[in-house]
Design a protein around this motif. Structure first.
Motif, PDB file in Angstrom:
ATOM      1  N   LYS A  13       3.631   4.855   6.191  1.00  0.00           N
ATOM      2  CA  LYS A  13       2.494   4.707   5.278  1.00  0.00           C
ATOM      3  C   LYS A  13       1.215   5.341   5.833  1.00  0.00           C
ATOM      4  O   LYS A  13       0.273   5.615   5.092  1.00  0.00           O
ATOM      5  CB  LYS A  13       2.235   3.219   4.988  1.00  0.00           C
ATOM      6  CG  LYS A  13       3.338   2.533   4.189  1.00  0.00           C
ATOM      7  CD  LYS A  13       2.978   1.072   3.915  1.00  0.00           C
ATOM      8  CE  LYS A  13       4.095   0.377   3.131  1.00  0.00           C
ATOM      9  NZ  LYS A  13       4.153   0.870   1.738  1.00  0.00           N
ATOM     10  N   TYR A  14       1.157   5.547   7.133  1.00  0.00           N
ATOM     11  CA  TYR A  14      -0.063   6.060   7.765  1.00  0.00           C
ATOM     12  C   TYR A  14      -0.109   7.585   7.720  1.00  0.00           C
ATOM     13  O   TYR A  14       0.879   8.255   8.009  1.00  0.00           O
ATOM     14  CB  TYR A  14      -0.143   5.599   9.224  1.00  0.00           C
ATOM     15  CG  TYR A  14      -0.323   4.111   9.380  1.00  0.00           C
ATOM     16  CD1 TYR A  14      -1.591   3.551   9.511  1.00  0.00           C
ATOM     17  CD2 TYR A  14       0.775   3.258   9.405  1.00  0.00           C
ATOM     18  CE1 TYR A  14      -1.760   2.185   9.669  1.00  0.00           C
ATOM     19  CE2 TYR A  14       0.623   1.887   9.544  1.00  0.00           C
ATOM     20  CZ  TYR A  14      -0.645   1.359   9.683  1.00  0.00           C
ATOM     21  OH  TYR A  14      -0.809   0.001   9.821  1.00  0.00           O
ATOM     22  N   VAL A  15      -1.282   8.105   7.353  1.00  0.00           N
ATOM     23  CA  VAL A  15      -1.510   9.548   7.363  1.00  0.00           C
ATOM     24  C   VAL A  15      -2.800   9.805   8.135  1.00  0.00           C
ATOM     25  O   VAL A  15      -3.848   9.222   7.821  1.00  0.00           O
ATOM     26  CB  VAL A  15      -1.632  10.120   5.937  1.00  0.00           C
ATOM     27  CG1 VAL A  15      -1.921  11.613   5.990  1.00  0.00           C
ATOM     28  CG2 VAL A  15      -0.368   9.839   5.136  1.00  0.00           C
ATOM     29  N   LEU A  65       0.822  -1.194   0.000  1.00  0.00           N
ATOM     30  CA  LEU A  65       0.000   0.000   0.000  1.00  0.00           C
ATOM     31  C   LEU A  65       0.867   1.260   0.000  1.00  0.00           C
ATOM     32  O   LEU A  65       1.949   1.273   0.583  1.00  0.00           O
ATOM     33  CB  LEU A  65      -0.903   0.024   1.238  1.00  0.00           C
ATOM     34  CG  LEU A  65      -2.025  -1.020   1.294  1.00  0.00           C
ATOM     35  CD1 LEU A  65      -2.604  -1.089   2.705  1.00  0.00           C
ATOM     36  CD2 LEU A  65      -3.120  -0.695   0.284  1.00  0.00           C
ATOM     37  N   ASP A  66       0.384   2.294  -0.651  1.00  0.00           N
ATOM     38  CA  ASP A  66       1.103   3.561  -0.634  1.00  0.00           C
ATOM     39  C   ASP A  66       0.737   4.392   0.587  1.00  0.00           C
ATOM     40  O   ASP A  66       1.600   5.038   1.182  1.00  0.00           O
ATOM     41  CB  ASP A  66       0.793   4.346  -1.911  1.00  0.00           C
ATOM     42  CG  ASP A  66       1.330   3.642  -3.131  1.00  0.00           C
ATOM     43  OD1 ASP A  66       2.559   3.655  -3.324  1.00  0.00           O
ATOM     44  OD2 ASP A  66       0.533   3.054  -3.876  1.00  0.00           O
ATOM     45  N   VAL A  67      -0.558   4.388   0.942  1.00  0.00           N
ATOM     46  CA  VAL A  67      -1.031   5.197   2.060  1.00  0.00           C
ATOM     47  C   VAL A  67      -2.130   4.449   2.798  1.00  0.00           C
ATOM     48  O   VAL A  67      -2.970   3.784   2.177  1.00  0.00           O
ATOM     49  CB  VAL A  67      -1.572   6.560   1.575  1.00  0.00           C
ATOM     50  CG1 VAL A  67      -2.287   7.295   2.697  1.00  0.00           C
ATOM     51  CG2 VAL A  67      -0.445   7.425   1.037  1.00  0.00           C
ATOM     52  N   ILE A  68      -2.109   4.559   4.124  1.00  0.00           N
ATOM     53  CA  ILE A  68      -3.180   4.022   4.965  1.00  0.00           C
ATOM     54  C   ILE A  68      -3.749   5.191   5.760  1.00  0.00           C
ATOM     55  O   ILE A  68      -3.031   5.832   6.531  1.00  0.00           O
ATOM     56  CB  ILE A  68      -2.646   2.947   5.929  1.00  0.00           C
ATOM     57  CG1 ILE A  68      -1.956   1.821   5.144  1.00  0.00           C
ATOM     58  CG2 ILE A  68      -3.785   2.380   6.787  1.00  0.00           C
ATOM     59  CD1 ILE A  68      -1.097   0.908   6.006  1.00  0.00           C
ATOM     60  N   ALA A  69      -5.023   5.492   5.553  1.00  0.00           N
ATOM     61  CA  ALA A  69      -5.654   6.577   6.302  1.00  0.00           C
ATOM     62  C   ALA A  69      -5.803   6.159   7.758  1.00  0.00           C
ATOM     63  O   ALA A  69      -6.086   5.006   8.071  1.00  0.00           O
ATOM     64  CB  ALA A  69      -7.013   6.910   5.710  1.00  0.00           C
ATOM     65  N   SER A  70      -5.627   7.124   8.660  1.00  0.00           N
ATOM     66  CA  SER A  70      -5.617   6.818  10.082  1.00  0.00           C
ATOM     67  C   SER A  70      -6.527   7.767  10.852  1.00  0.00           C
ATOM     68  O   SER A  70      -6.699   8.929  10.485  1.00  0.00           O
ATOM     69  CB  SER A  70      -4.185   6.931  10.622  1.00  0.00           C
ATOM     70  OG  SER A  70      -4.142   6.752  12.024  1.00  0.00           O
ATOM     71  N   TYR A  71      -7.103   7.246  11.944  1.00  0.00           N
ATOM     72  CA  TYR A  71      -7.873   8.065  12.874  1.00  0.00           C
ATOM     73  C   TYR A  71      -6.951   8.958  13.703  1.00  0.00           C
ATOM     74  O   TYR A  71      -7.270  10.090  14.008  1.00  0.00           O
ATOM     75  CB  TYR A  71      -8.618   7.176  13.873  1.00  0.00           C
ATOM     76  CG  TYR A  71      -9.869   6.484  13.415  1.00  0.00           C
ATOM     77  CD1 TYR A  71     -11.114   6.913  13.859  1.00  0.00           C
ATOM     78  CD2 TYR A  71      -9.820   5.357  12.595  1.00  0.00           C
ATOM     79  CE1 TYR A  71     -12.279   6.252  13.503  1.00  0.00           C
ATOM     80  CE2 TYR A  71     -10.967   4.694  12.223  1.00  0.00           C
ATOM     81  CZ  TYR A  71     -12.205   5.135  12.672  1.00  0.00           C
ATOM     82  OH  TYR A  71     -13.352   4.480  12.305  1.00  0.00           O
TER      83      TYR A  71
END
Length: 479
Positions: free
Chosen positions: A243-245, A219-225
């Motif tokens: 990777k987490y944003v 994965l390029d990006v993992i959306a995060s809370y």
């Protein structure tokens, strides 16, 4: 005998497909399996010979893909000059076990231009029940709509353009585990804040743990809370923290923006004026491999033994309460008819089908709830944003911890509300929490600050801004 067919995927799903074809009137005669695992070539899989992919061109057969890596196999078939094929997949939310709810769909991409479209973004949905990608699509800013070709596709319906859109897109946005094409931009939104163990942290994940890690690594990006969410998810999937944003989740924007009561009344064709609304939303109790988690008795509401539905219905009526039951889409078929047959006046089931008929995402209705009842469902972490009462019915907590496991323990410390294990206590706490909604408010707010870095209705904008940055021509991955 029917049309000769080769099943591509000598796997668990391949076995289910073979049995499905043999037991139904689909009109196929399975003459071989095909698989990319060279160790299987020349052997038999449930009595059927297994061949190598290169041998497919010498057969005059219908090829039916029976693998979770269907998109990769479709590309492989294109490389072999094969553009007509079928795919066996679960419909109506069914998973791996059971013969109901499957379909075989034919596709024909002969003569179709399959080159990548540099401004195309695909959002993959699985259901209308807590879908971040559906929320992202519905809350798309006008400038994004003008700038990009955004396609919303359904993993459940898989229409004629499903694989075309997946293969020709520059970016793909997910909410569930999926095989990854590293040549595309891949963004994972996931589908909830984790309480229960997953992948490396689950006691019942099955054989796919290492594959999960490999897929998430691509994965390029993992959306995060929040940073806390990042820590929990990385314990489960073990990929780089870079990777987490932190963006927040698009579906939670509806908690701030939607007119939940109006939408709910429209979907269910009911008048809730003057009523207090209670949502009951339990977690799904099986893994994708069909293993049971916990031991809740689905024959009783809330899983409470000897629960009296009629008495509870009278209780709700007496206190001006209407309860909405929203089950996981995979569990609806097991419970819904039983509830409907009882013809309870103050209990309504909100089904996946009703949401789809109105093109409504579940989270567009959730702020209609004055009180939430759940067990281990991640919905309560999102519901914290409303600072409204939550009641927990962990009827099988010990068994659930034993069979699935929790990321956050002890359970009581992470669940800001009363715990009810019998009908009398449940009814008592419903009245108490409606009368004094401020009870547990401080605990809810404390947990909310830990879970949610952002507590606003702008997560979709942040995610779209992130996607826009990734789609730029100066993105190193795309050069």
């Amino acid at each position: 005998m029917g049309e000769k067919a080769i099943l591509f995927g000598a796997s668990t799903l391949g076995k289910v497909a073979l049995e499905y074809i043999q037991e139904t009137d689909e009109g196929y005669e399975v003459v071989a399996f095909c698989d990319n695992d060279s160790r299987k070539w020349g052997t038999k899989f449930f009595g059927v010979p297994v061949i190598a992919p290169e041998q497919l061109v010498s057969y005059n057969c219908q090829i039916i893909i029976t693998s979770q890596y269907d998109t990769e196999i479709v590309k492989q078939l294109f490389g072999l000059g094969i553009y007509r094929f079928s795919v066996f997949f679960p419909s109506r939310g069914q998973k791996i076990k059971g013969k109901d709810g499957y379909q075989i769909r034919k596709y024909d991409y002969h003569g179709v231009d399959l080159k990548r479209v540099n401004n195309k973004i695909v959002l993959r949905t699985v259901s209308n029940s807590g879908s971040n990608t559906l929320a992202l699509y519905k809350l798309m800013p006008a400038e994004i709509f003008k700038k990009y070709q955004v396609e919303l596709i359904s993993d459940q319906e898989r229409d004629d353009k499903y694989y075309y859109n997946l293969i020709t897109s520059k970016a793909v946005v997910f909410t569930y585990p999926s095989a990854i094409d590293p040549s595309q931009i891949n963004i994972q939104l996931w589908h909830g804040f984790p309480l229960k163990g997953m992948s490396y942290m689950s006691k019942s994940e099955g054989p796919g743990v290492e594959q999960n890690h490999l897929n998430w690594s691509k994965l390029d990006v993992i959306a995060s809370y929040s940073q806390f969410y990042t820590t929990l998810m990385n314990a489960c999937y073990g990929v780089s923290w870079r990777k987490y944003v932190v963006t927040g989740m698009p579906r939670n924007d509806f908690l701030f923006k939607a007119d939940g009561r109006k939408i709910l009344a429209s979907i269910l064709k009911q008048d809730f004026r003057g009523k207090k609304i209670l949502f009951y939303m339990p977690t799904f109790r099986r893994t994708i491999y069909g293993d049971a988690n916990g031991s809740r008795d689905i024959n009783y509401l809330f899983g409470l033994e000897n629960f009296d539905d009629l008495s509870f219905d009278h209780f709700l009526d007496k206190h001006g309460i209407h309860m909405i039951v929203k089950l996981h889409p995979l569990e609806e078929s097991l419970v819904v008819n039983d509830i409907l047959e009882k013809k309870l006046q103050n209990i309504t089931v909100l089904t996946e089908q009703k949401l789809k008929e109105k093109n409504i995402e579940l989270y567009e209705t959730i702020n209609a709830a004055d009180l939430l009842i759940t067990d281990y469902s991640s919905v309560y972490f999102d519901y914290l944003l409303l600072d409204r009462p939550i009641i927990y019915v962990p009827v099988d907590l010990e068994e659930y911890i034993k069979t699935r496991g929790l990321l956050l323990e002890p359970y009581d410390a992470w669940t800001p509300g009363p715990k009810c294990l019998d009908q009398a206590r449940l009814e008592q706490e419903i009245i108490r929490n409606f009368t004094h909604p401020e009870a547990y408010s401080q605990e809810r707010k404390t947990l909310c600050r830990i879970v949610h870095h952002y507590q606003d209705g702008n997560s979709s904008v942040r995610v779209w801004n992130l996607i826009d940055q990734l789609m730029r021509d100066d993105n190193p991955k795309m050069n």
